[in-house]
Design a protein around this motif. Structure first.
Motif, PDB file in Angstrom:
ATOM      1  N   HIS A  57       0.817  -1.221   0.000  1.00  0.00           N
ATOM      2  CA  HIS A  57       0.000   0.000   0.000  1.00  0.00           C
ATOM      3  C   HIS A  57       0.853   1.275   0.000  1.00  0.00           C
ATOM      4  O   HIS A  57       0.563   2.235  -0.722  1.00  0.00           O
ATOM      5  CB  HIS A  57      -0.919  -0.031   1.231  1.00  0.00           C
ATOM      6  CG  HIS A  57      -1.817   1.150   1.372  1.00  0.00           C
ATOM      7  ND1 HIS A  57      -2.991   1.280   0.668  1.00  0.00           N
ATOM      8  CD2 HIS A  57      -1.712   2.268   2.130  1.00  0.00           C
ATOM      9  CE1 HIS A  57      -3.568   2.426   0.993  1.00  0.00           C
ATOM     10  NE2 HIS A  57      -2.816   3.044   1.880  1.00  0.00           N
ATOM     11  N   HIS A 117       1.260   4.559  -2.565  1.00  0.00           N
ATOM     12  CA  HIS A 117       1.283   5.997  -2.270  1.00  0.00           C
ATOM     13  C   HIS A 117       2.548   6.642  -2.822  1.00  0.00           C
ATOM     14  O   HIS A 117       2.517   7.699  -3.444  1.00  0.00           O
ATOM     15  CB  HIS A 117       1.245   6.221  -0.753  1.00  0.00           C
ATOM     16  CG  HIS A 117      -0.136   6.183  -0.156  1.00  0.00           C
ATOM     17  ND1 HIS A 117      -1.154   7.002  -0.591  1.00  0.00           N
ATOM     18  CD2 HIS A 117      -0.664   5.433   0.851  1.00  0.00           C
ATOM     19  CE1 HIS A 117      -2.255   6.753   0.130  1.00  0.00           C
ATOM     20  NE2 HIS A 117      -1.982   5.803   1.000  1.00  0.00           N
ATOM     21  N   GLY A 177      -2.486   7.899   7.435  1.00  0.00           N
ATOM     22  CA  GLY A 177      -3.100   7.679   8.736  1.00  0.00           C
ATOM     23  C   GLY A 177      -2.293   6.724   9.603  1.00  0.00           C
ATOM     24  O   GLY A 177      -2.339   6.785  10.821  1.00  0.00           O
ATOM     25  N   ASP A 224      -6.089  13.237  13.160  1.00  0.00           N
ATOM     26  CA  ASP A 224      -7.391  12.652  13.481  1.00  0.00           C
ATOM     27  C   ASP A 224      -7.699  12.722  14.981  1.00  0.00           C
ATOM     28  O   ASP A 224      -8.811  13.049  15.378  1.00  0.00           O
ATOM     29  CB  ASP A 224      -7.458  11.199  12.987  1.00  0.00           C
ATOM     30  CG  ASP A 224      -7.395  11.097  11.467  1.00  0.00           C
ATOM     31  OD1 ASP A 224      -7.674  12.124  10.797  1.00  0.00           O
ATOM     32  OD2 ASP A 224      -7.075  10.023  10.946  1.00  0.00           O
ATOM     33  N   GLY A 235      -2.333  10.381   2.513  1.00  0.00           N
ATOM     34  CA  GLY A 235      -3.480  11.251   2.774  1.00  0.00           C
ATOM     35  C   GLY A 235      -3.152  12.655   3.235  1.00  0.00           C
ATOM     36  O   GLY A 235      -3.737  13.628   2.762  1.00  0.00           O
ATOM     37  N   ASN A 257      -3.013  18.018   2.281  1.00  0.00           N
ATOM     38  CA  ASN A 257      -3.116  19.250   3.070  1.00  0.00           C
ATOM     39  C   ASN A 257      -2.494  20.444   2.326  1.00  0.00           C
ATOM     40  O   ASN A 257      -1.314  20.425   1.967  1.00  0.00           O
ATOM     41  CB  ASN A 257      -2.432  19.058   4.418  1.00  0.00           C
ATOM     42  CG  ASN A 257      -2.598  20.259   5.325  1.00  0.00           C
ATOM     43  OD1 ASN A 257      -1.876  21.233   5.212  1.00  0.00           O
ATOM     44  ND2 ASN A 257      -3.572  20.193   6.217  1.00  0.00           N
ATOM     45  N   ASP A 294      -6.387   7.283  -0.161  1.00  0.00           N
ATOM     46  CA  ASP A 294      -6.409   5.924  -0.715  1.00  0.00           C
ATOM     47  C   ASP A 294      -7.205   5.848  -2.011  1.00  0.00           C
ATOM     48  O   ASP A 294      -8.290   6.432  -2.128  1.00  0.00           O
ATOM     49  CB  ASP A 294      -6.993   4.964   0.326  1.00  0.00           C
ATOM     50  CG  ASP A 294      -6.041   4.778   1.491  1.00  0.00           C
ATOM     51  OD1 ASP A 294      -4.874   5.218   1.380  1.00  0.00           O
ATOM     52  OD2 ASP A 294      -6.452   4.188   2.499  1.00  0.00           O
TER      53      ASP A 294
HETATM   54  O1  KG4 Z   1      -3.377   7.649   2.871  1.00  0.00           O
HETATM   55  P1  KG4 Z   1      -4.678   7.712   3.558  1.00  0.00           P
HETATM   56  O2  KG4 Z   1      -5.899   8.018   2.755  1.00  0.00           O
HETATM   57  O3  KG4 Z   1      -4.967   6.367   4.317  1.00  0.00           O
HETATM   58  C1  KG4 Z   1      -3.955   5.664   4.959  1.00  0.00           C
HETATM   59  O4  KG4 Z   1      -3.204   4.948   4.268  1.00  0.00           O
HETATM   60  O5  KG4 Z   1      -3.866   5.848   6.197  1.00  0.00           O
HETATM   61  O6  KG4 Z   1      -4.500   8.795   4.722  1.00  0.00           O
HETATM   62  C2  KG4 Z   1      -5.550   9.120   5.568  1.00  0.00           C
HETATM   63  C3  KG4 Z   1      -5.096  10.176   6.525  1.00  0.00           C
HETATM   64  C4  KG4 Z   1      -6.095  10.454   7.632  1.00  0.00           C
HETATM   65  O7  KG4 Z   1      -5.412  10.499   8.863  1.00  0.00           O
HETATM   66  C5  KG4 Z   1      -6.658  11.819   7.247  1.00  0.00           C
HETATM   67  O8  KG4 Z   1      -7.120  12.561   8.343  1.00  0.00           O
HETATM   68  C6  KG4 Z   1      -5.459  12.460   6.604  1.00  0.00           C
HETATM   69  O9  KG4 Z   1      -4.867  11.420   5.847  1.00  0.00           O
HETATM   70  N1  KG4 Z   1      -5.808  13.603   5.735  1.00  0.00           N
HETATM   71  C7  KG4 Z   1      -5.475  14.891   5.999  1.00  0.00           C
HETATM   72  C8  KG4 Z   1      -6.024  15.672   4.945  1.00  0.00           C
HETATM   73  N2  KG4 Z   1      -6.668  14.828   4.087  1.00  0.00           N
HETATM   74  C9  KG4 Z   1      -6.522  13.572   4.589  1.00  0.00           C
HETATM   75  N3  KG4 Z   1      -4.767  15.434   6.998  1.00  0.00           N
HETATM   76  C10 KG4 Z   1      -4.593  16.767   6.986  1.00  0.00           C
HETATM   77  N4  KG4 Z   1      -5.090  17.593   6.034  1.00  0.00           N
HETATM   78  C11 KG4 Z   1      -5.803  17.098   4.997  1.00  0.00           C
HETATM   79  N5  KG4 Z   1      -6.287  17.918   4.052  1.00  0.00           N
END
Ligand code: KG4
Ligand code: ZN
Length: 341
Positions: A111, A115, A137, A167, A272, A276, A304
């Motif tokens: 995974h 990314h 995350g 989170d 994720g 930002n 994701d």
């Molecule tokens: O990569 P992802 O979609 O899933 C994992 O592999 O974990 O990342 C998700 C994470 C979550 O903690 C979410 O709150 C964070 O990415 N996230 C952000 C933003 N968009 C997603 N954190 C800060 N600012 C954002 N705009």
């Protein structure tokens, strides 16, 4: 070669098709946010069950959108880890079975490699070698990337991942799951001058991260301030802003160090949290000052998705790296153990 990619490691079902010279032919993402929101976080069993419901219809939909039939797919890639084991099992079993039924090779994709390679789907794509900041995350890692499968871990978080910190802090601020984007939205209304939060582990040499103290600092600040007679909504926004600023600044300081240490003038942001806006803008400034540049995927490919899995799988299948019959999803899986291509 044209590859179908399936992502089911957590709370998003992602499906995509990527082909030689064709690029991304179609992709779809379904988020389970509504299912998990009332619990304030991902419930693994509910995630698995929903992947079972959604994955196959989404594969049909994506193939239809791309105008392709089964015989037009030459390989299947699915996320084999790291992630929630039940959720991974759904995509793995489905991907492996489809490949067997269609008589094409299959590959289990890492995974985080998905990314990491997602910025290569954009123009201009970064050239190797580069420094990658993976912020999701579950992971916060700095990696020296010499090529596909040639990864040297430079640093990681000793406790919470950056996304996890976003989170958990969002929860402290009373924001709904998933907190990261919500916190970023609230921070827009915050005054950057009101609070200054610490930049953990930046006052000593080294590249590792630690974000759990920042979360506690936020909680204590918020409690103290809400006990006063200021406007509580403004206070929450100001705290969100200070938290975001501290995380972004800490990541920027470590990335600058990593770029200087490796001598690579290219910084890739993925995962994720790389969606930002403030993080992207700060990294652009840092890299411009270093005489280099930043690369990150469009926001939809930061969180994701199936496109990154189709693409990473396509790279490896094209290099002849198919797996034997059987599948082995892994909840934990160090990325440095992947073979180079
Ligand atoms: O990569 P992802 O979609 O899933 C994992 O592999 O974990 O990342 C998700 C994470 C979550 O903690 C979410 O709150 C964070 O990415 N996230 C952000 C933003 N968009 C997603 N954190 C800060 N600012 C954002 N705009
Ligand atoms: Zn992810």
């Amino acid at each position: 070669m044209r590859v179908l990619g399936i992502e089911t490691s957590c709370d998003e079902t992602g499906v995509a098709i990527y082909g030689d010279g064709e690029g991304l032919l179609a992709h779809a993402v379904y988020s389970q946010i509504e299912i998990h929101a009332r619990y304030g976080g991902v419930v693994p069993e509910l995630a698995s069950r929903d992947h079972v419901r959604k994955a196959l219809p989404m594969i049909r939909q994506v193939m239809e959108e791309a105008g392709l039939a089964a015989g037009d797919i030459h390989g299947v890639a699915y996320t084999a880890g790291p992630g929630l084991i039940g959720a991974l099992l759904v995509g793995s079993a489905l991907g492996r079975s489809l490949a067997w039924a269609w008589g094409v090779p299959a590959i289990g994709v890492h995974h985080m490699e998905g990314h990491l390679l997602a910025p290569l789907l954009e123009e201009p794509a970064p050239e190797f070698p580069f420094v990658a900041l993976l912020v999701s995350g579950g992971h916060t890692q700095l990696i020296d990337v010499a090529g596909i499968g040639r990864y040297r871990l430079l640093a990681e978080s000793l406790d919470d991942a950056a996304g996890e910190a976003f989170d958990k802090t969002a929860k402290i601020l009373g924001l709904p799951y998933p907190g990261g984007p919500e916190l970023a939205k609230l921070a827009e209304q915050g005054d950057p001058g009101r609070f200054r939060f610490p930049r953990p582990m930046t006052d000593r040499p080294g590249l590792d991260f630690s974000f759990s103290g920042l979360k506690t600092f936020t909680l204590n600040t918020l409690r103290a301030e809400l006990a006063g007679d200021g406007d509580p909504q403004q206070t929450r926004a100001d705290v969100a802003r200070a938290f975001e600023e501290a995380v972004v600044d800490t990541l920027a300081i470590k990335c600058r160090r990593a770029v200087r240490e490796t001598g690579h003038p290219r910084l890739v942001l993925a995962g994720g949290v790389s969606a930002n806006r403030r993080l992207r803008a700060r990294m652009d400034e840092v890299m411009a000052a270093e005489g280099g540049r930043t690369y990150y995927p469009r926001p939809a490919l930061c969180t994701d998705n199936g496109a990154m899995i189709a693409f990473a799988g396509w790279q490896r299948l094209k290099a002849g790296q198919a797996e034997p019959l059987g599948f082995h999803p892994r909840a934990r899986w160090p990325m440095e153990t992947l073979p180079p291509i």
